[in-house]
Motif scaffolding. Structure first.
Motif, short mmCIF file in Angstrom:
data_model
loop_
_atom_site.label_atom_id
_atom_site.label_comp_id
_atom_site.label_asym_id
_atom_site.label_seq_id
_atom_site.Cartn_x
_atom_site.Cartn_y
_atom_site.Cartn_z
N ASN A 41 74.58 -30.72 33.19
CA ASN A 41 74.14 -30.96 31.71
C ASN A 41 74.66 -32.36 31.33
OD1 ASN A 41 73.28 -28.44 31.46
ND2 ASN A 41 74.95 -27.53 30.20
N ASP A 78 70.29 -32.80 33.49
CA ASP A 78 69.51 -31.95 32.68
C ASP A 78 69.83 -31.96 31.08
OD1 ASP A 78 68.32 -29.07 32.86
OD2 ASP A 78 69.36 -29.10 30.93
N THR A 141 65.86 -34.70 32.85
CA THR A 141 64.74 -33.69 32.45
C THR A 141 63.98 -34.05 31.29
OG1 THR A 141 66.47 -32.36 31.59
CG2 THR A 141 65.55 -31.76 33.87
N THR A 462 65.39 -24.86 28.71
CA THR A 462 65.78 -25.76 29.64
C THR A 462 65.72 -25.40 31.11
OG1 THR A 462 67.88 -26.48 28.22
CG2 THR A 462 67.78 -26.99 30.54
N SER A 466 63.85 -27.26 34.53
CA SER A 466 64.54 -27.13 35.71
C SER A 466 63.91 -26.48 36.79
CB SER A 466 66.01 -26.31 35.58
OG SER A 466 66.77 -27.15 34.33
N TRP A 469 62.11 -28.81 39.14
CA TRP A 469 62.96 -29.80 39.45
C TRP A 469 62.92 -30.44 41.03
CZ3 TRP A 469 66.18 -33.15 36.91
CH2 TRP A 469 66.92 -34.01 37.59
N TRP A 502 67.78 -19.66 38.00
CA TRP A 502 67.41 -20.97 38.55
C TRP A 502 66.47 -21.19 39.98
CZ3 TRP A 502 69.94 -25.38 41.35
CH2 TRP A 502 68.99 -26.67 41.21
#
Length: 933
Positions: A41, A78, A141, A462, A466, A469, A502
């Motif tokens: 983060n 992120d 991001t 979020t 991700s 990614w 994730w």
């Protein structure tokens, strides 16, 4: 080289050199190898878990880079929607303003400004950890490229019918006023109550009793459920109940969800405020009545007497009114799991609201026939079950399968302003239109400019960005060289706690949009815990900052750091006390390499990683050991002929031995790295450097350098530098800074050219260089030397005193080895003489067994008999007292019966140790007594 190892003088200089020269970038040659950093983060700093994870990734990356792979370790951060928005909102609160005072556009601009001013903390920490990420490719991001990828993903999924908007039950944070994911909810045990309430039958025939931990939700009840096989209530199914206080009639329904053994066997059903009730409501087509506002106050769907009350104030009022009406049967104390938002600390409410979802349960029906496969989740399951993706350790695939098989649709909308705004627009009739931007949306849907469109206020979860990614960071949706080269990536390194949130989503999205898996292997590492096995958290006061361990921190600064910013300030005195007890002198500086090696040594395939500062101290000593070894080598080789440019070279047994042992160490380290057992690789490296190279070979080299001919000295000098140079390359992925610093001095002496160790080839074992004969010879030498040292220790003989040694039952091989290695034995065992005798001719001696051979050290004249007997007698007395005390404790029935078994067993083990020690002392006492005179 400097006399003392000082990581602070080495580490920043070398990292700046590596980065400036572009050594972290892919070479463009060799088989591709890529790792994507799990993006931390942007609001945060690296904690011990990050440092552990980053050490693993950097070790693997440096290893593969040195093996000639075209290596990319992709960095990035992120945007951390909720966390970042909270940071800036707190800043505004200090100015006595809110985001609404600024408006959306100005508030988002304020966040970008904050990021520019405060950004770089994580990047600088990664640099301090030695992370060899390619900074030229760093992504965020919310950067332009990743934002385009997010929009493309959303639009495609929506137009395929795999994203929809609907009213569903979600986790709702009443402080932040947004839906949150399961990962952002922390459930903890808290003390509460169960209220048992009487619900009257509508026909006046009696009542049923229901129980709840949240009485205020009864205002939204739409049914009472019983189990269909419960004989007590079967006759009530289909009848109606008058809901107290609300005076609304609700049905009695039958559902297998009800546990007849729990409570009365009757369950109130509130579909709009409980996840299980919501599912029951769907099955029975029950009305969904939301009785809460976004702030968790009672709304206008409830009776007027409760409207506007906070949920907990409403709870008191409801309970009091039920009691007054004679409908409260009883109240019980109860410990329950309470879900709280990890950011706000507020109790999370199941809340019915319009949200955007990814449809993870939709099935693709083949040729219109019934049955099919889930369009997004099934390929993700098959990728792991078929072996295209492998979990390490393998048991984690069960966790993965269980979640995907029982998955629910994914809520991807958040009611905040910072994040990827959902690319959806509404006309005045409420119709929704989705597109990349407003102009493209109008064109795609054939809307003229006369149609007024309003954009959706929500932003995306979020985890949505991700999930892209592995390919968005490489330039997707554009067809880039990086995407073609480095996707699929080689391995994902992550913790088990985000397999759901994730890992699975990256796999789903990778297969959907790239038609290939995002990575081939998933290495699941454990979570870092403190020395007592406790999870590290600020509230426990046991958090360690990796930079503090690297640089050191004084006690007062450490106390201030640990007690600041606590969500529960009342914990500060306790945390301060703990800190002062555990770190009375603060934390000493250990350097990055010592911390990294500690993490590597802990990187097992287990779930938990127990971190102990004592281990870091031990590996700081290991760095010192390597540094001092290098100084010894340089002092004996710089300016000397090391034999790398020709000339006669003769290798001693010790030279041949260490070269052979190096091959085995290289094989063990490589096996560990390839199998993701960094702990075993680190152990093999440690044992070779400390035990074999430093403690044995350097000592064995001294007699050769001092007494042998030029060819032998040249051979040993060459072996010293070449083995050290190879060891530095072997250790570099684990300890990059110290190995680079030493290598720059050693490499030229070893005949190796290059700008940096990190671009040198990784050592590879050569079986032809294994030498079992030399290993057997030196193993014998070691046994003799250790035997003499053991006798010195047992007999309290000074290490500086030269000893005569007698050998009994020596074979021809033993005799030949004595002749060959007399210099080694004399120097390392400090021997005055070595003679062969028959057993009957041997005087009273201390004995060590070397295979079938007996090694004897005659005691006459070596020790002061009277003084040694007095010393042994005194030591026996101390042990006897301890033995008496422990025996008495174990003879006490109260102690044995009442103390924990582990405590009793500890005392039994201690007694056994004391008895063994006493037996050894008695034997030694008798041996000294037999010495003549």
């Amino acid at each position: 080289m400097e006399k003392s190892y000082d990581p602070r003088a080495i580490e920043p200089r070398w990292y700046e050199t590596w980065e400036r020269n572009g050594y972290f970038a892919p070479s463009g040659q060799g088989e591709p190898y890529s790792i994507m950093i799990p993006p931390p983060n942007v609001t945060g700093t690296l904690h011990m878990g990050h440092a552990f994870q980053d050490t693993i990734m950097d070790t693997l990356t440096r290893f593969q880079r040195m093996r000639g792979r075209n290596t990319l370790w992709q960095p990035g951060t992120d945007h951390a929607g909720i966390a970042t928005q909270m940071v800036v909102e707190r800043q505004l609160a200090g100015e006595e303003r809110t985001r609404h005072d600024l408006g959306r556009e100005a508030f988002v601009e304020r966040i970008w400004q904050w990021r520019e001013e405060s950004g770089g903390t994580i990047q600088n920490q990664l640099r301090r950890m030695g992370a060899s990420v390619d900074w030229s490719r760093e992504r965020f991001t919310m950067d332009e490229g990743l934002s385009a990828a997010v929009r493309e993903t959303f639009v495609r999924l929506y137009r395929e019918g795999l994203i929809y908007r609907g009213k569903r039950l979600v986790n709702w944070d009443p402080v932040l006023h947004t839906a949150v994911s399961d990962l952002e909810v922390e459930s903890k045990e808290e003390k509460g109550h169960i209220w048992h309430m009487r619900y009257p039958m509508a026909d006046g025939s009696g009542h049923v009793v229901v129980a709840t931990t949240r009485p205020e939700t009864m205002l939204g009840d739409t049914a009472v459920a019983v189990h269909p096989e419960d004989e007590r209530y079967r006759h009530l199914i289909g009848h109606r109940i008058r809901l107290p206080l609300v005076e609304r009639e609700i049905p009695v329904i039958a559902d297998d969800y009800v546990d007849p053994e729990f409570g009365s066997g009757c369950v109130k059903i509130t579909p709009a405020h409980d996840f299980n009730d919501y599912q029951v409501g769907l099955r029975h087509d029950l009305e969904q009545i939301n009785v809460l506002t976004p702030s968790a106050a009672i709304n206008d769907n409830a009776p007027e007497a409760y409207r506007g009350l906070d949920r907990y104030e409403a709870r008191k009022r409801v309970v009091a009114d039920l009691d007054a009406a004679g409908l409260l049967e009883r109240v019980e104390d109860h410990t329950l799991m309470v879900p709280r938002g990890d950011r706000s600390g507020a109790v999370i409410e199941p809340y019915l609201t319009n949200q955007w979802f990814v449809d993870l349960t939709r099935e693709e029906l083949p040729d219109g026939r019934p049955g099919g496969r889930r369009m997004i989740t099934r390929p993700a399951i098959e990728a792991v079950s078929s072996g295209r993706i492998r979990f390490i350790p393998g048991n984690w695939d069960k966790t993965y399968f269980n979640w995907l098989e029982d998955i629910q649709d994914w809520c991807i909308s958040r009611q905040i302003w910072w994040g990827h705004r959902i690319p959806a627009w509404y006309d005045e009739a409420g119709n929704v239109y989705v597109g990349h931007d407003e102009a493209e949306t109008r064109a795609f849907h054939g809307l003229g400019n006369e149609v007024t469109l309003t954009r959706d206020d929500d932003v995306l979860d979020t985890w949505f960005s991700s999930a892209l990614w592995p390919f968005s960071t490489l330039g997707w949706p554009e067809d880039t060289d990086a995407l073609r080269t480095f996707y699929p990536t080689s391995v994902l390194v992550t913790g088990f706690d985000i397999i759901f949130f994730w890992v699975a989503r990256m796999i789903m999205m990778g297969l959907k949009f790239m038609d290939d898996v995002p990575f081939h292997e998933i290495y699941i590492h454990g979570l870092v815990r403190d020395a007592d096995g406790q999870k590290m958290s600020k509230s426990k006061g046991n958090v360690l900052d990796p930079i503090d361990i690297i640089d050191g921190i004084d006690l007062e600064s450490l106390v201030a750091k640990r007690t600041s910013g606590l969500m529960q300030p009342q914990l500060a005195p306790k945390i301060e006390k703990q800190t002062r007890r555990h770190f009375p002198e603060g934390i000493a500086a250990h350097g990055t390499d010592a911390l990294r090696f500690t993490f590597a040594s802990l990187a097992t395939t287990g779930r938990d990683v127990v971190f102990d500062m004592g281990r870091v101290e031990g590996y700081r000593n290991f760095c010192n050991k390597l540094w001092n070894a290098a100084r010894y080598v340089l002092m004996n080789t710089e300016g000397e002929d090391t034999g790398v440019d020709g000339g006669e070279v003769s290798l001693s047994h010790a030279d041949r031995w260490i070269i052979s042992r190096l091959q085995r160490a290289e094989a063990a380290v490589i096996d560990g790295l390839e199998g993701y057992r960094l702990d075993l690789a680190a152990q093999a490296l440690y044992e070779f450097i400390w035990d074999e190279y430093c403690d044995w070979y350097l000592e064995l080299s001294k007699p050769v350098l001092q007494n042998a001919g030029e060819a032998e000295r040249r051979g040993t000098r060459r072996t010293l530098v070449r083995v050290l140079e190879a060891v530095l390359r072997l250790a570099h992925p684990f300890m990059p800074f110290i190995t680079e610093e030493i290598w720059q001095r050693v490499a030229p002496l070893a005949g190796v050219e290059g700008e940096t160790i990190m671009r040198q080839p990784y050592p590879a074992p050569e079986t032809a260089r294994e030498d079992s004969e030399a290993e057997a010879e030196i193993a014998w030498v070691q046994q003799v030397i250790l035997g003499v040292r053991r006798i010195r220790g047992e007999m309290n003989i000074s290490p500086n005193r030269a000893l005569p040694v007698l050998l009994v039952n020596a074979s021809e091989t033993d005799r030949a080895r004595v002749a060959r290695h007399r210099d080694y034995l004399a120097a390392l065992a400090r021997l005055e003489s070595v003679d062969f005798v028959a057993r009957d001719d041997a005087p009273e001696s201390a004995i060590a067994l070397i295979g079938e051979m007996e090694l004897l050290v005659p005691m006459a004249g070596l020790i002061d008999k009277a003084a040694e007997l007095a010393r042994l007698d005194k030591e026996r007395g101390h042990l006897a007292k301890d033995h008496e005390r422990v025996s008495a404790k174990l003879a006490n029935e109260n102690f044995v019966s009442r103390a924990p078994e582990s405590v009793v067993q500890k005392e039994r083990d201690r007694l056994a140790e004391l008895e063994s020690a006493l037996a050894r002392l008695n034997e030694q006492y008798e041996r000294v007594e037999r010495i003549p005179g």
